[in-house]
Every structure is written in structure tokens, then in C-alpha cells.
Write a protein that holds these residues in place. Structure first.
Motif, PDB file in Angstrom:
ATOM      1  N   TRP A   1      42.024  31.428  45.900  1.00  0.00           N
ATOM      2  CA  TRP A   1      41.390  31.405  44.575  1.00  0.00           C
ATOM      3  C   TRP A   1      40.365  30.279  44.548  1.00  0.00           C
ATOM      4  O   TRP A   1      40.723  29.099  44.683  1.00  0.00           O
ATOM      5  N   PRO A   2      39.090  30.619  44.361  1.00  0.00           N
ATOM      6  CA  PRO A   2      38.055  29.583  44.380  1.00  0.00           C
ATOM      7  C   PRO A   2      38.341  28.460  43.386  1.00  0.00           C
ATOM      8  O   PRO A   2      38.818  28.718  42.276  1.00  0.00           O
ATOM      9  N   SER A   3      38.058  27.250  43.813  1.00  0.00           N
ATOM     10  CA  SER A   3      38.178  26.126  42.879  1.00  0.00           C
ATOM     11  C   SER A   3      36.845  25.871  42.185  1.00  0.00           C
ATOM     12  O   SER A   3      36.759  25.073  41.272  1.00  0.00           O
ATOM     13  N   LYS A   4      35.804  26.558  42.658  1.00  0.00           N
ATOM     14  CA  LYS A   4      34.500  26.472  42.012  1.00  0.00           C
ATOM     15  C   LYS A   4      34.029  27.872  41.703  1.00  0.00           C
ATOM     16  O   LYS A   4      34.184  28.740  42.573  1.00  0.00           O
TER      17      LYS A   4
ATOM     18  N   PHE B   1      36.961  29.309  37.185  1.00  0.00           N
ATOM     19  CA  PHE B   1      37.309  30.569  37.868  1.00  0.00           C
ATOM     20  C   PHE B   1      38.792  30.928  37.699  1.00  0.00           C
ATOM     21  O   PHE B   1      39.153  32.019  37.287  1.00  0.00           O
ATOM     22  N   ARG B   2      39.660  29.985  38.041  1.00  0.00           N
ATOM     23  CA  ARG B   2      41.093  30.317  38.087  1.00  0.00           C
ATOM     24  C   ARG B   2      41.661  30.687  36.726  1.00  0.00           C
ATOM     25  O   ARG B   2      42.385  31.676  36.591  1.00  0.00           O
ATOM     26  N   GLU B   3      41.300  29.889  35.755  1.00  0.00           N
ATOM     27  CA  GLU B   3      41.839  30.137  34.422  1.00  0.00           C
ATOM     28  C   GLU B   3      41.297  31.467  33.873  1.00  0.00           C
ATOM     29  O   GLU B   3      42.031  32.248  33.273  1.00  0.00           O
ATOM     30  N   THR B   4      40.015  31.722  34.143  1.00  0.00           N
ATOM     31  CA  THR B   4      39.409  32.968  33.657  1.00  0.00           C
ATOM     32  C   THR B   4      40.059  34.167  34.351  1.00  0.00           C
ATOM     33  O   THR B   4      40.402  35.164  33.707  1.00  0.00           O
ATOM     34  N   MET B   5      40.242  34.063  35.656  1.00  0.00           N
ATOM     35  CA  MET B   5      40.838  35.175  36.400  1.00  0.00           C
ATOM     36  C   MET B   5      42.266  35.443  35.919  1.00  0.00           C
ATOM     37  O   MET B   5      42.699  36.593  35.789  1.00  0.00           O
TER      38      MET B   5
ATOM     39  N   ARG C   1      45.747  39.317  33.030  1.00  0.00           N
ATOM     40  CA  ARG C   1      46.761  39.700  32.044  1.00  0.00           C
ATOM     41  C   ARG C   1      46.213  40.735  31.059  1.00  0.00           C
ATOM     42  O   ARG C   1      46.862  41.736  30.775  1.00  0.00           O
ATOM     43  N   GLU C   2      45.005  40.478  30.564  1.00  0.00           N
ATOM     44  CA  GLU C   2      44.463  41.415  29.557  1.00  0.00           C
ATOM     45  C   GLU C   2      44.152  42.783  30.152  1.00  0.00           C
ATOM     46  O   GLU C   2      44.385  43.810  29.529  1.00  0.00           O
ATOM     47  N   VAL C   3      43.614  42.768  31.364  1.00  0.00           N
ATOM     48  CA  VAL C   3      43.260  44.059  31.973  1.00  0.00           C
ATOM     49  C   VAL C   3      44.521  44.836  32.357  1.00  0.00           C
ATOM     50  O   VAL C   3      44.575  46.063  32.233  1.00  0.00           O
ATOM     51  N   GLN C   4      45.570  44.120  32.759  1.00  0.00           N
ATOM     52  CA  GLN C   4      46.824  44.818  33.096  1.00  0.00           C
ATOM     53  C   GLN C   4      47.420  45.489  31.851  1.00  0.00           C
ATOM     54  O   GLN C   4      47.912  46.609  31.917  1.00  0.00           O
TER      55      GLN C   4
END
Ligand SMILES: O=C(O)CCC(=O)C(=O)O
Ligand SMILES: [Fe+2]
Length: 394
Positions: free
Chosen positions: A187-190, A194-198, A203-206
């Protein structure tokens, strides 16, 4: 640059020296070097065939190339659009029948008013763009493991077929759900968000995918749950960030070779401003799935075709690159767990068309040999079924 440690990694973190372990050199590097002719490893059309085509089309080679490109972009048709507004209330019946018709006829549709926050969709696209825009040395920290179905950054899926023609595409592949399957080393740190958005996007898309499967089940059996139960708990979720760089010869390559998706259901977020890239097979046409802000492109995938005994179609699609502009897409895949056995649901299949298949075997075959139309699903047709001779086209 080394892989940055993320929260709670579930597998040992691998440290990769930049650019050292590319299974296949990213397309981005070819483009950066300014190649004018695509290397033969990417060509789907031989030089001779290309020349013949051009000579046939027009005396002007340049004009012929453009005509050819136009042909690949398809005609004025479009995939169905379904407005999910009030899907839990007054419009449910109407929406369920539209979803059923789209799944039976097209295997593809676009949804709007689906309940996922538009700002979250925009943020997801933005962080994906920022990651793809990082210098290649930084992305190299997330390069996938060669030789296996791997999460991470790379440019080549197939692990078995060494000489398979390559797609004009780089990608980041991550497993998202259930959370234990995440490997945060990839998971990219930049960019920082990124991480929080993903995580939130996942969750929402699932949740949305589950609801859409509910509508699809209702279309078959007047109740939700039919497909969701067959896919089992917990469902898996994976994501691709696909990057298709601009290509000097778009007429001879594929961004993503024609294939049907292997899981149950896919929901694609496309870059709004990008040229049309995704094309869907509709009988003998390739129909463009044009970008539409705040929408998802939804498609039935192989597991649902098998479960519904072919009633819902997992349709072939492909991506064509553009001469002048790159394109990003973010498909999220809703899949069965690897050990789930998939076969036509009894309630829907008096005479089963397909044999039973373990999802893991299906997934491995895809990564072993690469995308190749509907070959895999067709190989599951029971030999005593009338559709076995000749093979059914989707
Ligand atoms: O780029 C796209 O729009 C779709 C990509 C796709 O078909 C896939 O990732 O399975
Ligand atoms: Fe796909």
C-alpha cells in the motif's frame, strides 16, 4: 527507496531495490524513452497485417491509421444506464427489472445515484493519479513478486506464458477484503491520503456491490440473498489501479486484451476527462463505455455467469489505449473466497450448463495464461450439454 512499513502488515515486508525486480519493464519507461514504434512483445497485429490493412483502407498511411483507430472506438451505441435513486422505495421493482435485463442482455451497465459519496470517488481517483505520477524509483518500492499471483506494482499478469503478448498497461494490484488478506507492504505511503482513502473506498464499494448483487438476485428469484449466499461469507475484494500510457501506435496493441472478469461482480471507476478506453462486446460490436462523472461501470463476472447457469452474462471487454493521452481506471472486484466451489444454483438450473469449479483454480488459470476472451468459462461447459457443440458465444 525501500517499501514503507504500513500499519499491521500481515506478511513479511519485502525490501526491493528500485527497478531491480521488474518482472516486465513498466510501459511507462518505454514511453518516457520516447519509443515511436511499439516493441514486438506488445504487438497484436503483425507489421505485414498492419501494412495490408493500411493499403486497403486508403493510400494515405496516416489517414488509414486514424480510420482504424476510429473503428476500434465503435459506433454510437452505449451500455445501459440505471439510476438507482429510491432503489429501496418506490422504484425498486422497476430498478430490479432494469438490472435483470442489463445482466441478461449486456452483462454491463452503468449506475448513478448509487449512494457512494462522490467526493470519496474523486479522492480515490486523485490519490491513484498521484501515486501513478510518482517517479518510477518510488513506485519500484511496491513492485510485485515475480512468479506468482502478486499484489503490488507491475506491468504483467501472466506467470506461466512467458511469450504471451503484453498489454500496454501498468498497474497496482491490492487485495482489500477481508482485512486479514491485506498486505500493507504494497500500500503506497505516498500520497499521504492513499491508505486512508483506499480503506474507506473499499468499505463503501463493498457495501454497494453487495446491494447490487441483491438487486441481481431479486431479478432472478424475487429475493435478495441468492447470489450473495452462493458466493459465501466473507466475500473477497481486490482492486486494480490500471494505468494506460498514451501509445504511439494504438492500432496494434491492447491496453487490456479482451477478457471476461473472473470474480462475481466488478465495479469500475473511470477517469472522467480521459478518452474512451473500455469497450464492451455486444454481439459483433465493440461498444465504448464512455466516462460519466459520478458513475460506476458494473459488470457481471464469470462466477455469476456460472451460478446463474448462463442467464446473466459475463461479457468480454477490452481496453484500447489512446495516441495522445493516458487513462486511469480503478476496477474493484467482488469475488468468492479461494476455496468456494462455484456451480449453477439448483433453483436456476434444471439442466446445468457448467461443471463445478473451485474459485482458486479459476483465478490461478487466469493469472497463469492471461486474459483470453471467454476460453476458460467455455471450458467448463459440460460435454453432454447441447451448448458444448459448438461452444456458446456470450
Ligand atoms: O480499464 C478499464 O476500464 C477496465 C479494466 C478491466 O477490464 C479490468 O481491470 O478487468
Ligand atoms: Fe475486466
Amino acid at each position: 527507496m525501500v517499501a514503507v512499513r504500513g500499519p499491521a502488515p500481515t506478511a513479511p515486508i519485502r525490501i526491493v531495490a528500485p527497478g531491480r525486480e521488474w518482472g516486465v519493464e513498466p510501459v511507462e519507461l518505454l514511453v518516457e524513452r520516447g519509443v515511436e514504434k511499439v516493441p514486438s512483445t506488445y504487438r497484436r497485429v503483425s507489421v505485414e497485417e498492419e501494412e495490408e490493412l493500411m493499403a486497403l483502407n486508403d493510400n494515405s498511411i496516416a489517414a488509414a491509421a486514424e480510420v482504424e483507430e476510429e473503428d476500434r472506438i465503435g459506433s454510437g451505441m452505449d451500455i445501459p444506464l440505471i439510476d438507482l435513486k429510491e432503489w429501496d422505495e418506490s422504484h425498486r421493482e422497476e430498478i430490479v427489472s432494469k438490472v435483470r435485463e442489463a445482466c441478461e442482455e449486456w452483462g454491463f451497465f452503468r449506475i448513478v445515484n448509487h449512494g457512494v459519496d462522490v467526493h470519496l470517488m474523486q479522492r480515490m481517483m486523485q490519490v491513484a493519479k498521484e501515486f501513478i505520477g510518482l517517479p518510477i524509483e518510488e513506485k519500484a518500492a511496491y513492485v510485485g513478486r515475480p512468479g506468482m499471483i502478486s499484489q503490488g506494482y507491475g506491468s504483467k499478469y501472466t506467470i506461466g506464458a512467458e511469450d504471451a503478448v503484453r498489454d500496454w498497461r501498468d498497474y497496482l494490484f491490492l487485495w482489500l477484503q477481508p482485512e486479514e488478506v491485506r498486505d500493507y507492504a504494497y500500500w503506497p505511503s505516498k500520497p499521504e491520503a492513499f491508505r486512508e482513502t483506499m480503506d474507506q473506498y473499499s468499505r463503501e464499494v463493498q457495501e454497494l456491490a453487495r446491494k447490487v448483487l441483491g438487486l441481481m438476485s431479486e431479478g432472478l428469484a424475487q429475493r435478495t440473498g441468492l447470489l450473495e449466499e452462493a458466493i459465501g461469507e466473507p466475500p473477497y475484494q481486490k482492486v486494480l489501479i490500471n494505468y494506460y500510457p498514451a501509445c504511439p501506435q494504438p492500432q496494434v496493441v491492447d491496453g487490456f486484451h479482451q477478457h471476461s472478469d473472473i470474480g462475481a461482480l466488478t465495479m469500475v471507476l473511470q477517469e472522467d476527462e480521459a478518452p474512451v478506453g473500455l469497450q464492451v462486446r455486444y454481439h459483433n460490436h465493440w461498444v465504448p463505455a464512455r466516462p460519466l462523472p459520478a458513475s460506476f461501470v458494473v459488470n457481471v463476472a464469470d462466477q455469476v455467469e456460472i451460478l446463474t447457469n448462463g442467464r446473466y452474462k459475463s461479457i468480454e471487454h477490452r481496453v484500447v489505449p489512446n495516441r495522445h493521452r493516458s487513462r486511469l481506471s480503478i476496477p474493484v472486484f467482488y469475488d468468492a473466497a479461494p476455496d468456494v466451489m462455484i456451480s449453477p444454483v439448483k433453483e436456476l438450473a434444471q439442466i446445468p450448463i457448467y461443471k463445478q469449479v473451485k474459485f482458486d483454480d479459476h483465478e490461478h488459470a487466469f493469472y497463469e495464461y492471461g486474459a483470453n476472451g471467454k476460453n476458460m468459462v467455455q471450458s467448463y461447459i459440460l460435454s453432454n450439454h447441447p451448448l458444448a457443440q459448438p461452444l456458446s458465444a456470450s
